[in-house]
Design a protein around this motif. Sequence first.
Motif, PDB file in Angstrom:
ATOM      1  N   GLY A 185     115.465  16.957 -20.084  1.00 27.60           N
ATOM      2  CA  GLY A 185     116.829  16.840 -20.564  1.00 27.60           C
ATOM      3  C   GLY A 185     117.578  15.655 -19.979  1.00 27.60           C
ATOM      4  N   LEU A 186     116.843  14.591 -19.642  1.00 28.61           N
ATOM      5  CA  LEU A 186     117.479  13.432 -19.022  1.00 28.61           C
ATOM      6  C   LEU A 186     117.948  12.457 -20.100  1.00 28.61           C
ATOM      7  N   ASN A 187     119.171  12.033 -19.973  1.00 28.97           N
ATOM      8  CA  ASN A 187     119.768  11.113 -20.944  1.00 28.97           C
ATOM      9  C   ASN A 187     119.681   9.686 -20.393  1.00 28.97           C
ATOM     10  N   ILE A 188     118.439   9.159 -20.351  1.00 29.25           N
ATOM     11  CA  ILE A 188     118.200   7.814 -19.823  1.00 29.25           C
ATOM     12  C   ILE A 188     117.697   6.947 -20.972  1.00 29.25           C
ATOM     13  N   PRO A 189     118.323   5.807 -21.235  1.00 32.41           N
ATOM     14  CA  PRO A 189     117.855   4.932 -22.311  1.00 32.41           C
ATOM     15  C   PRO A 189     116.379   4.591 -22.120  1.00 32.41           C
ATOM     16  N   PHE A 190     115.627   4.635 -23.218  1.00 35.39           N
ATOM     17  CA  PHE A 190     114.167   4.479 -23.180  1.00 35.39           C
ATOM     18  C   PHE A 190     113.782   3.417 -24.218  1.00 35.39           C
ATOM     19  N   ILE A 191     113.301   2.284 -23.721  1.00 36.90           N
ATOM     20  CA  ILE A 191     112.896   1.186 -24.622  1.00 36.90           C
ATOM     21  C   ILE A 191     111.398   0.971 -24.468  1.00 36.90           C
ATOM     22  N   ILE A 192     110.704   0.932 -25.605  1.00 33.30           N
ATOM     23  CA  ILE A 192     109.272   0.622 -25.600  1.00 33.30           C
ATOM     24  C   ILE A 192     109.114  -0.892 -25.572  1.00 33.30           C
ATOM     25  N   VAL A 193     108.330  -1.393 -24.596  1.00 34.43           N
ATOM     26  CA  VAL A 193     108.000  -2.818 -24.528  1.00 34.43           C
ATOM     27  C   VAL A 193     106.487  -2.909 -24.574  1.00 34.43           C
ATOM     28  N   SER A 194     105.944  -3.274 -25.732  1.00 34.03           N
ATOM     29  CA  SER A 194     104.498  -3.161 -25.936  1.00 34.03           C
ATOM     30  C   SER A 194     103.971  -4.349 -26.714  1.00 34.03           C
ATOM     31  N   GLY A 195     102.736  -4.695 -26.482  1.00 34.40           N
ATOM     32  CA  GLY A 195     102.078  -5.730 -27.270  1.00 34.40           C
ATOM     33  C   GLY A 195     101.184  -5.157 -28.333  1.00 34.40           C
ATOM     34  N   GLY A 196     100.909  -3.864 -28.271  1.00 33.97           N
ATOM     35  CA  GLY A 196      99.938  -3.281 -29.182  1.00 33.97           C
ATOM     36  C   GLY A 196     100.447  -2.182 -30.065  1.00 33.97           C
ATOM     37  N   ILE A 197     101.745  -1.815 -29.976  1.00 37.46           N
ATOM     38  CA  ILE A 197     102.237  -0.717 -30.801  1.00 37.46           C
ATOM     39  C   ILE A 197     102.391  -1.192 -32.235  1.00 37.46           C
ATOM     40  N   GLY A 198     101.874  -0.419 -33.147  1.00 36.46           N
ATOM     41  CA  GLY A 198     102.004  -0.749 -34.554  1.00 36.46           C
ATOM     42  C   GLY A 198     103.363  -0.348 -35.087  1.00 36.46           C
ATOM     43  N   GLU A 199     103.656  -0.839 -36.292  1.00 34.56           N
ATOM     44  CA  GLU A 199     104.969  -0.568 -36.870  1.00 34.56           C
ATOM     45  C   GLU A 199     105.175   0.927 -37.095  1.00 34.56           C
ATOM     46  N   GLU A 200     104.136   1.620 -37.617  1.00 38.63           N
ATOM     47  CA  GLU A 200     104.283   3.049 -37.882  1.00 38.63           C
ATOM     48  C   GLU A 200     104.467   3.830 -36.580  1.00 38.63           C
ATOM     49  N   ALA A 201     103.714   3.435 -35.536  1.00 41.38           N
ATOM     50  CA  ALA A 201     103.861   4.120 -34.244  1.00 41.38           C
ATOM     51  C   ALA A 201     105.245   3.872 -33.656  1.00 41.38           C
ATOM     52  N   ALA A 202     105.774   2.657 -33.857  1.00 42.84           N
ATOM     53  CA  ALA A 202     107.110   2.352 -33.337  1.00 42.84           C
ATOM     54  C   ALA A 202     108.164   3.212 -34.019  1.00 42.84           C
ATOM     55  N   VAL A 203     108.050   3.355 -35.329  1.00 43.78           N
ATOM     56  CA  VAL A 203     109.018   4.183 -36.061  1.00 43.78           C
ATOM     57  C   VAL A 203     108.922   5.634 -35.605  1.00 43.78           C
ATOM     58  N   GLU A 204     107.674   6.111 -35.391  1.00 39.45           N
ATOM     59  CA  GLU A 204     107.507   7.490 -34.924  1.00 39.45           C
ATOM     60  C   GLU A 204     108.110   7.674 -33.536  1.00 39.45           C
ATOM     61  N   ALA A 205     107.949   6.657 -32.670  1.00 37.06           N
ATOM     62  CA  ALA A 205     108.523   6.731 -31.322  1.00 37.06           C
ATOM     63  C   ALA A 205     110.049   6.797 -31.382  1.00 37.06           C
ATOM     64  N   LEU A 206     110.636   6.041 -32.285  1.00 41.65           N
ATOM     65  CA  LEU A 206     112.096   6.105 -32.438  1.00 41.65           C
ATOM     66  C   LEU A 206     112.523   7.485 -32.926  1.00 41.65           C
ATOM     67  N   ARG A 207     111.710   8.071 -33.807  1.00 42.05           N
ATOM     68  CA  ARG A 207     112.026   9.412 -34.292  1.00 42.05           C
ATOM     69  C   ARG A 207     111.946  10.433 -33.166  1.00 42.05           C
ATOM     70  N   LEU A 208     111.019  10.214 -32.217  1.00 42.88           N
ATOM     71  CA  LEU A 208     110.853  11.154 -31.105  1.00 42.88           C
ATOM     72  C   LEU A 208     111.912  10.979 -30.023  1.00 42.88           C
ATOM     73  N   GLY A 209     112.701   9.924 -30.122  1.00 42.41           N
ATOM     74  CA  GLY A 209     113.793   9.801 -29.172  1.00 42.41           C
ATOM     75  C   GLY A 209     113.880   8.482 -28.434  1.00 42.41           C
ATOM     76  N   ALA A 210     112.896   7.563 -28.652  1.00 41.20           N
ATOM     77  CA  ALA A 210     113.025   6.251 -28.032  1.00 41.20           C
ATOM     78  C   ALA A 210     114.243   5.546 -28.620  1.00 41.20           C
ATOM     79  N   ASN A 211     114.906   4.736 -27.799  1.00 34.25           N
ATOM     80  CA  ASN A 211     116.129   4.085 -28.253  1.00 34.25           C
ATOM     81  C   ASN A 211     115.860   2.769 -28.972  1.00 34.25           C
ATOM     82  N   ASP A 212     114.761   2.110 -28.652  1.00 35.95           N
ATOM     83  CA  ASP A 212     114.457   0.832 -29.295  1.00 35.95           C
ATOM     84  C   ASP A 212     113.032   0.450 -28.907  1.00 35.95           C
TER      85      ASP A 212
END
Length: 687
Positions: free
Chosen positions: A73-100
């Motif tokens: 339940g931590l409200n800490i901004p979460f940004i994915i910084v990746s060289g290998g994440i695909g577009e679909e995985a990035a969208v799914e990560a945003l849906r799961l709660g990643a901020n960007d």
Amino acid sequence: MPLRVLIVEDLPLDAELMALRLQEEGFDPQWTRAQNQENYLLGLEQGPDLILCDWHLPRFSGQRALALLRERGLNIPFIIVSGGIGEEAAVEALRLGANDYVMKDRPARLGEAVRRVLEEKRLRDVHDRDQEQLRLAERVFQNTAEGIKVTDAAGNLVSVNAAFETITGYRAEEALGRNPRFLKSARHDAAFYRNLWATLLETGHWRGEIWNRRKSGEVYPEWLTISAVPDDQGRVTHYVGVFSDITHLKEAQKQIDFLAYHDALTHLPNRTLFRDRLVHALAHARRETRTLAVLFIDLDRFKTVNDTLGHPVGDELLLQVSRRMSEAIRADDTLARLGGDEFVLLLEDADSAQRAATVARKLLECLASSMRVSGHELTVTASLGISLYPTDGEDADTLIRHADRAMYEAKQRGRNNFQFFTQALTDGAFERLVMENVLRGAVGRGELVLHYQPQIALASGRLMGFEALVRWNHPELGLVPPGRFIPLAEEIGIIGDIGAWVLRAACRQLADWDAQGFAVPRMGVNLSVKQIDDAGLTELVASALREAGLGEHRLELEVTESMLMGVPETNRAALNAIKSLGVELAVDDFGTGYSNLAYLKLLPLDRLKIDQSFVRDIGRDGNDEAIVRAIIALARSLGLETVAEGVEEAHQAEFLLREGCNLAQGYLYSRPLPAEALSFPMCFRRD
């Protein structure tokens, strides 16, 4: 202002680059690095302001890190910084709660993303405090960034703050005494307002999204909290509405929704949307007994543009190409970008192969004229493959796959043309079998040859050794580079025979040079991933040296970085056994894998070879220069020499020498050549 940052990253260099980027963006990062779940949980206990997380880690994952954050339940901004994440995985990560998410190859977006998510967190925090700040407090009331409107029990405005004026466009004197219904946008029906008041009267609170209208007439979304304010006897005397303009959040959500189905660069449909449209078109074609066509389009030699002119120029070229092709097709045709320089086109109601061919020619013609891109005059061609429904497939995946195969046939036929899919392309497996049989006998028939590329000491210019590179002298194809036959040799299990031949031939050549009086200090030989797993490798190396009469220290075996990390303990034992012979060891293509540096320092290495992809952009890309510096510094700290691969220009050599690199090889000095074509200056002859 200090910014406490938890960086979830297995590569220390990448973590340092992120921190440096934040510093350049004006932040004062106080950061720690976590590379597994235990480190991550300890980091969370320190209460970071921000989490920057790679998506793919050897012992952890961005998805798991995100789940742990939400479980607590931590409200800490979460940004994915990746060289290998695909577009679909990035969208799914945003849906799961990643901020960007930010791609590692586009670090310039990191500062913007951090500022935005920190600002969004601030807004969320303010919203959570709204219900605790209902009482009128003049200083807070007038200075808060949220709009505040206070009505009497009858619902007429008695007070508004400055933010109200800013957001709605109405001055206080224009609003006071009026019912807030004058702000209504007409986007909500009467039932919406009835439910709002029913909840407010029953619970004393209402909170939700509502659309209102500014004085200018613009309709905008706001997040509104209404609370009833009772007197000491519990009678409602006022209602307080606290609201904020969430237009930017709506736009961000709209952008996320758009990116789920569109390419971020060209704004064309992406693979997901294209497949959906193709499936829908196929259903229609079946019902109406119609045909359709799928065209797979791949730009010719696009990689050369990226490698020579840089990715920004490549991106601009892709934009111009997508615009030209879009203008050349009908409005009801679907052009999509699958990624890189690959596009695909759906032609509905393609009544004949001739119609598809006409469109293909039109696309080739629209690309034929040169384009002005960032000051460069560029001409691009394409190879197209065509599959037809129902003759070449009856489902979406089959049609796309067959169009892709046809495109490769167009490449084989000289590029800048189109080909239809035929069953003969599917029969390519037979051709592969024939190549397997020919390759199996290549060693016995004496078809393998070695070419040699020198390694030069940057400080003195002296020859320090050669790297032996195998070629297959095919009777019909000519010299076949290793990239075309080594993977096949590994797959069919004959890499051991080829590797043994290369090792013995390279040692014999070094001995022949000794006999001729040429002073070549060392010979480098590449090891395949399959060879390092062979229990007989150590004996093979020892026997090759004995047969040639060479000192062990004059042989250097090169292993790739990814090979080292494949089965670490097994590989470490194999390398220790080889090192015990006195043979030297080098890591090839360093910087392109995912080395655990704590593990790397335990290996019995002598040199790190800096991958040519970093050397190539010296003088053009500050990030690559920083990586090269970091690798040289890392090697120095581990007591290792560095060898720069792919040195082609004098300014690259000057930079490497200045930064302390020891050795270099590349076209600046010599291409790989057969032994008889090498020229040995007299300064390399022994007296």
